[in-house]
Design a protein around this motif. Structure first.
Motif, short mmCIF file in Angstrom:
data_model
loop_
_atom_site.label_atom_id
_atom_site.label_comp_id
_atom_site.label_asym_id
_atom_site.label_seq_id
_atom_site.Cartn_x
_atom_site.Cartn_y
_atom_site.Cartn_z
N ILE A 275 0.88 -1.17 0.00
CA ILE A 275 0.00 0.00 0.00
C ILE A 275 0.91 1.22 0.00
CG2 ILE A 275 -1.81 1.27 1.22
CD1 ILE A 275 -2.44 -1.43 2.69
N TYR A 276 0.61 2.18 -0.86
CA TYR A 276 1.46 3.36 -0.96
C TYR A 276 0.59 4.61 -0.93
CZ TYR A 276 5.57 6.09 -2.36
OH TYR A 276 6.62 6.99 -2.39
N PHE A 277 0.82 5.47 0.07
CA PHE A 277 0.14 6.76 0.15
C PHE A 277 1.07 7.80 -0.46
CE2 PHE A 277 -1.72 4.29 3.59
CZ PHE A 277 -3.08 4.59 3.50
N THR B 96 1.15 15.59 -0.73
CA THR B 96 1.79 15.35 0.56
C THR B 96 0.81 14.64 1.47
OG1 THR B 96 3.02 17.43 0.25
CG2 THR B 96 3.12 16.40 2.42
N PRO B 97 0.74 13.31 1.43
CA PRO B 97 -0.25 12.59 2.23
C PRO B 97 -0.05 12.69 3.73
CG PRO B 97 1.23 11.06 1.12
CD PRO B 97 1.50 12.41 0.54
N SER B 98 1.16 13.10 4.17
CA SER B 98 1.36 13.28 5.61
C SER B 98 0.60 14.50 6.14
CB SER B 98 2.84 13.41 5.94
OG SER B 98 3.43 14.45 5.20
N LEU C 70 4.26 5.74 3.41
CA LEU C 70 3.65 7.07 3.42
C LEU C 70 4.70 8.08 3.01
CD1 LEU C 70 1.07 8.83 4.49
CD2 LEU C 70 2.57 9.26 6.44
N GLU C 71 4.38 8.94 2.05
CA GLU C 71 5.25 10.06 1.71
C GLU C 71 5.03 11.19 2.70
OE1 GLU C 71 5.60 9.49 -3.15
OE2 GLU C 71 4.43 11.13 -2.32
N ALA C 72 6.12 11.87 3.08
CA ALA C 72 6.03 12.95 4.05
C ALA C 72 7.04 14.02 3.70
CB ALA C 72 6.28 12.43 5.47
N ASN C 73 6.80 15.22 4.19
CA ASN C 73 7.75 16.32 4.05
C ASN C 73 8.32 16.67 5.42
OD1 ASN C 73 7.75 16.72 1.28
ND2 ASN C 73 6.00 18.09 1.33
N PRO C 74 9.48 17.34 5.45
CA PRO C 74 10.17 17.56 6.72
C PRO C 74 9.66 18.74 7.56
CG PRO C 74 11.73 17.32 4.91
CD PRO C 74 10.38 17.56 4.31
N SER C 75 8.45 19.19 7.39
CA SER C 75 7.96 20.28 8.23
C SER C 75 7.70 19.77 9.65
CB SER C 75 6.67 20.87 7.66
OG SER C 75 5.60 19.95 7.81
N SER C 76 7.79 20.67 10.60
CA SER C 76 7.65 20.27 12.01
C SER C 76 6.27 19.69 12.29
CB SER C 76 7.91 21.47 12.93
OG SER C 76 7.00 22.54 12.63
N SER C 77 5.23 20.23 11.62
CA SER C 77 3.88 19.74 11.87
C SER C 77 3.72 18.29 11.43
CB SER C 77 2.86 20.62 11.15
OG SER C 77 3.06 20.59 9.75
N ARG D 69 6.71 2.11 6.57
CA ARG D 69 7.82 2.64 5.78
C ARG D 69 7.53 4.09 5.45
NH1 ARG D 69 9.23 3.28 0.30
NH2 ARG D 69 11.46 2.98 -0.11
N LEU D 70 8.51 4.98 5.65
CA LEU D 70 8.34 6.40 5.40
C LEU D 70 9.26 6.83 4.26
CD1 LEU D 70 6.68 8.70 6.92
CD2 LEU D 70 8.91 9.50 7.71
N SER D 71 8.73 7.67 3.38
CA SER D 71 9.52 8.23 2.28
C SER D 71 9.50 9.76 2.42
CB SER D 71 8.94 7.82 0.93
OG SER D 71 9.68 8.37 -0.14
N LEU D 72 10.65 10.34 2.73
CA LEU D 72 10.75 11.78 3.02
C LEU D 72 11.19 12.57 1.79
CD1 LEU D 72 12.56 12.15 6.49
CD2 LEU D 72 10.33 13.10 5.87
#
Length: 381
Positions: A59-61, A65-67, A95-102, A117-120
């Motif tokens: 499964i891939y989100f 920016t799904p985070s 899950l794809e995510a970006n490096p923002s603090s939130s 698994r996280l993809s930044l």
């Protein structure tokens, strides 16, 4: 039971990056996430009614920016999938995510929801380059996010973009050395390309945005060498991993296996009743949402893929892998030998040119062939 992968697309970001040609747009301030959750659940149920006898392998989100979604929404979708299908015990859930603090603050909640698994989307480790790429985070946030990902997830990856304008080989080597020091077992390293329809495409008419071709090629070769020396050899043109740490979801695409696309603009490829289908959803998020809530799916197109097209697509995807195409797997998939599809004369010429390796079990591109893959594919297919 035949495996099936699920791709779930969240089309919203904090801002639109100038190089990005993905189906994404700025997150509306008045978005009702519960409506989106209901639509995702409905489209999942629609495909389970068609393909419910399959076993979910990955499964891939993705996005977007799904985070930016609530962890509760992610949990609801994963739980629904488990209720609709049999899910493999070792199912990879990325899950794809970006490096923002939130978003970093939600990493543990995403893990609790079932993400393993996280993809930044880091893209650079230098403030000037992050600003050039239109990223919303700074280099300190990038480093903190990578460190938090390493603490939270057993499997994580991050992306970097190189061959940027004015980037020297030495600067890229230093950046890559720093990236490797974080200890990630998977990295995605992309050369900056200018895609039509992006803000960079408009700017490229007035200014240079990418490294010269000869420097970009040298950067690629140095990247290959450094990653191999670090124990993360390339397994695909832009992806590098320690053994066993490859993205199993992305391997679904490159092996031309079955996947369903959920969400605005998502695509799918799957076999149902012996027929291979291609699906495409509405790109416009509002139109997708409205259609799904009314018709339980957001498709604009569903077409039958003929055998010739399927073979051409499988060749294009499979030769991206450094391991290439397994001829036995090809024969099992298409009930015909790969050697019958790609003419012997063409294969022989490419072998003589040093661009492919062709033996009894495998057809694959050489290191030189991977750098010229578009030309190789154009000749072979």
């Amino acid at each position: 039971m035949t495996p099936l992968s699920l791709y779930i697309h969240w089309p919203f970001c904090v801002s639109k990056c100038p190089y990005c040609d993905f189906n994404s747009r700025v997150l509306p301030t008045d978005l009702e996430e519960k409506n989106w959750e209901a639509a995702y659940l409905a489209e999942l149920s629609h495909y389970a009614a068609r393909l419910g006898n399959r076993e979910i392998a990955t499964i891939y989100f993705g996005g977007g920016t799904p985070s930016l979604m609530r962890p509760q929404t992610i949990a609801a979708l994963i739980n629904k999938i488990a209720a609709l299908w049999k899910v493999q015990q070792n199912c990879e859930i990325t899950l794809e995510a970006n490096p923002s603090s939130s978003e970093v603050g939600k990493f543990q909640a995403f893990k609790n929801a079932g993400v393993n698994r996280l993809s930044l989307g880091v893209q650079a480790l230098d403030d000037a380059d992050l600003h050039f790429l239109g990223r919303a985070h700074d280099e300190n946030a990038a480093r903190e996010a990578i460190e938090m990902a390493a603490k939270t997830f057993d499997r994580f990856s991050f992306d970097l973009i190189y061959a940027r304008a004015h980037q020297t080989l030495g600067a890229w080597v230093g950046e890559l050395q720093e990236a490797l020091a974080f200890g990630a077992k998977h990295l995605s390293l992309y050369q900056l390309t200018i895609e039509e329809g992006t803000a960079f495409h408009k700017r490229a008419c007035q200014e240079t945005l990418t490294a010269p071709d000869d420097l970009a090629a040298l950067m690629y070769e140095v990247t290959q060498d450094m990653m191999a020396a670090a124990g993360l050899p390339s397994y695909e043109i832009s992806n590098y991993a320690a053994a066993g740490q490859e993205s199993r979801h992305n391997l679904t695409y490159w092996h031309y296996n079955d996947y369903v696309g959920i969400g605005a603009g998502a695509h799918g490829r799957f076999v149902e009743g012996g027929v291979r289908y291609a699906t495409e959803n509405h790109r416009n998020p509002d139109r997708w949402l409205q259609q799904v809530l009314g018709a339980a799916h957001g498709r604009t197109e569903e077409t039958i893929i003929d055998e010739g097209t399927a073979m051409r697509e499988a060749l294009m995807m499979g030769l991206r892998l450094t391991s290439g195409i397994d001829k036995a797997a090809w024969a099992a998939k298409f009930a015909a030998p790969l050697d019958d599809y790609v003419a012997q004369q063409k294969r022989s010429i490419m072998v003589e040119e040093g661009l492919i390796i062709d033996d009894k079990s495998t057809l694959c591109a050489t290191a030189d062939g991977l750098q010229r893959l578009n030309a190789v594919l154009g000749y072979l297919s």
